[in-house]
Design an enzyme around this catalytic site. Structure first.
Site, PDB file in Angstrom:
ATOM      1  N   LYS A   1      -3.637  -2.339   6.569  1.00 48.59           N
ATOM      2  CA  LYS A   1      -2.580  -1.436   6.987  1.00 48.59           C
ATOM      3  C   LYS A   1      -1.906  -1.937   8.261  1.00 48.59           C
ATOM      4  CE  LYS A   1      -3.498   3.000   6.433  1.00 48.59           C
ATOM      5  NZ  LYS A   1      -4.152   4.325   6.459  1.00 48.59           N
TER       6      LYS A   1
ATOM      7  N   ARG B   1     -17.471  -2.668  -0.634  1.00 50.25           N
ATOM      8  CA  ARG B   1     -16.774  -3.623   0.217  1.00 50.25           C
ATOM      9  C   ARG B   1     -16.788  -5.028  -0.393  1.00 50.25           C
ATOM     10  NH1 ARG B   1     -15.938  -1.867   5.423  1.00 50.25           N
ATOM     11  NH2 ARG B   1     -15.963  -3.996   6.226  1.00 50.25           N
TER      12      ARG B   1
ATOM     13  N   LYS C   1       0.858  -1.187   0.000  1.00 51.64           N
ATOM     14  CA  LYS C   1       0.000   0.000   0.000  1.00 51.64           C
ATOM     15  C   LYS C   1       0.890   1.231   0.000  1.00 51.64           C
ATOM     16  CE  LYS C   1      -3.826   2.416   2.081  1.00 51.64           C
ATOM     17  NZ  LYS C   1      -3.218   3.700   1.664  1.00 51.64           N
TER      18      LYS C   1
ATOM     19  N   GLU D   1      -0.408   5.117  -8.382  1.00 53.95           N
ATOM     20  CA  GLU D   1      -0.016   6.027  -7.308  1.00 53.95           C
ATOM     21  C   GLU D   1       1.221   6.810  -7.747  1.00 53.95           C
ATOM     22  OE1 GLU D   1      -1.336   6.569  -3.098  1.00 53.95           O
ATOM     23  OE2 GLU D   1      -1.995   5.180  -4.648  1.00 53.95           O
TER      24      GLU D   1
ATOM     25  N   ARG E   1      -7.317  11.640  -7.524  1.00 57.06           N
ATOM     26  CA  ARG E   1      -8.539  11.040  -6.997  1.00 57.06           C
ATOM     27  C   ARG E   1      -9.571  12.107  -6.669  1.00 57.06           C
ATOM     28  NH1 ARG E   1      -8.877   8.046  -1.152  1.00 57.06           N
ATOM     29  NH2 ARG E   1     -10.999   8.707  -0.742  1.00 57.06           N
TER      30      ARG E   1
ATOM     31  N   ARG F   1      -3.061   9.171  -5.391  1.00 52.67           N
ATOM     32  CA  ARG F   1      -3.823   8.276  -6.271  1.00 52.67           C
ATOM     33  C   ARG F   1      -4.164   9.044  -7.545  1.00 52.67           C
ATOM     34  NH1 ARG F   1      -7.875   4.293  -5.332  1.00 52.67           N
ATOM     35  NH2 ARG F   1      -8.218   3.245  -7.340  1.00 52.67           N
TER      36      ARG F   1
END
Length: 531
Positions: free
Chosen positions: A404, A397, A231, A279, A251, A236
């Site tokens: 994280k 979801r 991550k 990213e 984003r 983004r």
């Protein structure tokens, strides 16, 4: 404006998501298209230009009411919102009021206010207030200060439009993306039938957002059904290759043209009609690892970065998805297929365009062991993506999770407080916390999330009773309460008095079991920043 004011009151009085969505959908069905377009814009988070200052609003209120400055300031301190304070303090006049359409306010009246000199602006404000009912005084003041908030997200506005138009939310989201400008034709077009060339323009695709993984990772099933990636902590972005140029969209749907010229140059070799999701990261000169986000911030604010900044802070796009190729929309294809096409597309195009590497592990336990290395690798943890998943819209979801690493935590003392915004404008909900530097407490973080309503109410009452000084809306309070704060990263900072800056601070809990002498020390944070 009367119809929009009624909608705003409904939105402000309910916390029910479905009730807000239904109210907006009903408004879109009944309101004139030009008004509805502006409602979409302001409720969806569109940026409003401020056309009058707080000082001018206070001056106008003082002249209109004859109230002393100290009384206005005291009322403002209790209410916490200047627009609401003005609406409450102006005399109530029982008379019929003209109903000026919302679009006239947005397209003519408010812009004309900004073109006046300050004395004329103050007098025009007073004239407007006399001709408006109280609820519209409040709304107009919020609009002209550029701070309209009512607990409605952009996503909820999209859902309401989709309900009104009876169209898929992803289609509405795409039509609103990029530089959508409010107008009657633009609003009507939102409900039009889908066109074959719908995605061929320069608008970005709606971003697919991961949800935080809060359950046991083993509940996701077989590890072989998932793609694991690091991550990354960057910007983004979508990189689009069109006929004769490249575009970069953040984003937040902001065009980043010119800010990252090395990425645009690298994109010139991509085939026309492709869109990459990834990213943007600042990278070390020796290409060993990404730089902290603070290094990337130096580039964000520069529309045309100079040669030294380009040389000292190189950037790259870490690509992890392919949304379009050859003009074909790939979002419904499985991730495994999209990633294979992406790997082929950017092979040997590094280092400016890189494929985000997969993190392989035979089982979840082994992957958890690798995840421990995240901070050492300058990442925030792992992303988990179902290999058979399409590229969805928004935060759906189930298919994409962010796993994280545990945040850093500190125990810090409450030093300052100020009112929140929107529904919380009458409560002290924005807090500043400090740690010990020798015998003094120095501010290190601001946070406004993490307490429940009961805790906020209890703390608000305590703040009002234990204020020791005031600085505008900010109150200095007695050093009494300790809170546990969490944050994602920490780094040295010359812009902050404490010499360190923390990223994404939030409140974990109110440490009623600790005295202020038990709070952490600045040296502890400095060691984290240097380590």
């Amino acid at each position: 404006m009367r119809r929009f004011a009624a909608l705003f009151e409904i939105l402000d009085r309910t916390s029910s998501t479905s009730a807000k969505r239904d109210a907006m959908a009903a408004y879109f069905a009944d309101a004139p298209a030009q008004d509805a377009a502006w409602a979409v814009y302001v409720l969806g988070g569109g940026k409003l230009k401020r056309t009058a200052s707080s000082t001018e609003l206070r001056t106008a209120l003082a002249r209109e009411t004859g109230y002393a400055d100290w009384l206005i300031d005291d009322c403002y301190q209790h209410v916490g919102d200047l627009a609401e304070t003005i609406a409450l303090m102006l005399p109530r006049e029982e008379q019929a009021h003209e109903d000026t359409p919302l679009h006239v306010w947005m397209e003519a009246r408010l812009p004309s206010l900004g073109r006046l000199e300050s004395p004329e602006r103050i007098e025009l404000l007073r004239e407007w207030w006399r001709g408006l009912p109280r609820e519209q005084v409040f709304l107009v003041n919020k609009l002209l200060t550029g701070s309209l908030r009512v607990g409605v997200s952009h996503r909820l506005v999209v859902q309401a439009l989709a309900q009104w138009a009876d169209l898929p939310t992803d289609l509405i989201a795409h039509r609103l993306s990029g530089t959508w400008k409010p107008g009657a034709e633009a609003f009507v077009a939102l409900a039009g039938p889908e066109r074959a060339d719908e995605h061929a323009g320069e608008r970005p695709y709606p971003f697919f957002l991961a949800s935080p993984l809060e359950q046991d990772v083993a509940s996701l099933g077989e590890v072989g059904d998932w793609l694991a990636e690091w991550k990354w902590d960057g910007i983004r972005a979508q990189l689009m290759r069109r006929d004769d140029h490249a575009l970069i969209w953040s984003r937040g749907e902001e065009r980043l043209d010119g800010r990252f010229p090395e990425i645009e140059t690298a994109a010139a070799d991509l085939p026309v009609g492709c869109v990459l999701d990834g990213e943007i990261l600042a990278w070390t000169l020796d290409e060993a690892h990404p730089l902290p986000f603070a290094a990337l911030q130096k580039r964000i604010g520069k529309l045309k970065p100079g040669a030294k900044l380009l040389a000292d802070t190189p950037v790259r796009l870490m690509a992890y998805d392919l949304l379009e190729l050859g003009g074909d929309d790939l979002r419904e294809r499985p991730l495994a297929e999209r990633r294979t096409l992406l790997a082929t597309l950017i092979e040997d195009r590094g280092p400016t365009l890189m494929l985000s590497p997969a993190v392989d592990a035979p089982d979840w336990e082994a992957l958890a062991a690798v995840r421990v290395e995240s901070r050492e690798r300058r990442t925030e943890g792992l992303m988990l993506k179902r290999l058979d998943s399409p590229y969805r819209v928004g935060r759906k979801r189930g298919d994409w999770w962010k796993w994280k690493v545990d945040p850093y935590t500190i125990d810090a003392v409450l030093l300052y407080a100020q009112p929140g915004h929107g529904r919380r404008s009458g409560l002290f909900t924005d807090y500043t916390f400090g740690v010990w530097n020798g015998d003094a407490l120095v501010p290190v973080a601001k946070a406004y999330s993490g307490l429940d309503d009961a805790e906020i109410g209890r703390l608000d009452r305590w703040i009002r009773a234990h204020t020791i000084d005031r600085f505008g809306p900010v109150r200095s309070v007695e050093a009494t309460h300790v809170f546990e704060l969490a944050f994602e990263a920490i780094q040295a900072s010359g812009r902050h008095k404490a010499g360190v800056a923390v990223r994404f601070p939030r409140i974990l809990r109110w440490r009623t079991d600790l005295a202020i002498r038990d709070a952490d020390k600045l040296d502890d944070l400095r060691r984290l920043a240097s380590g």
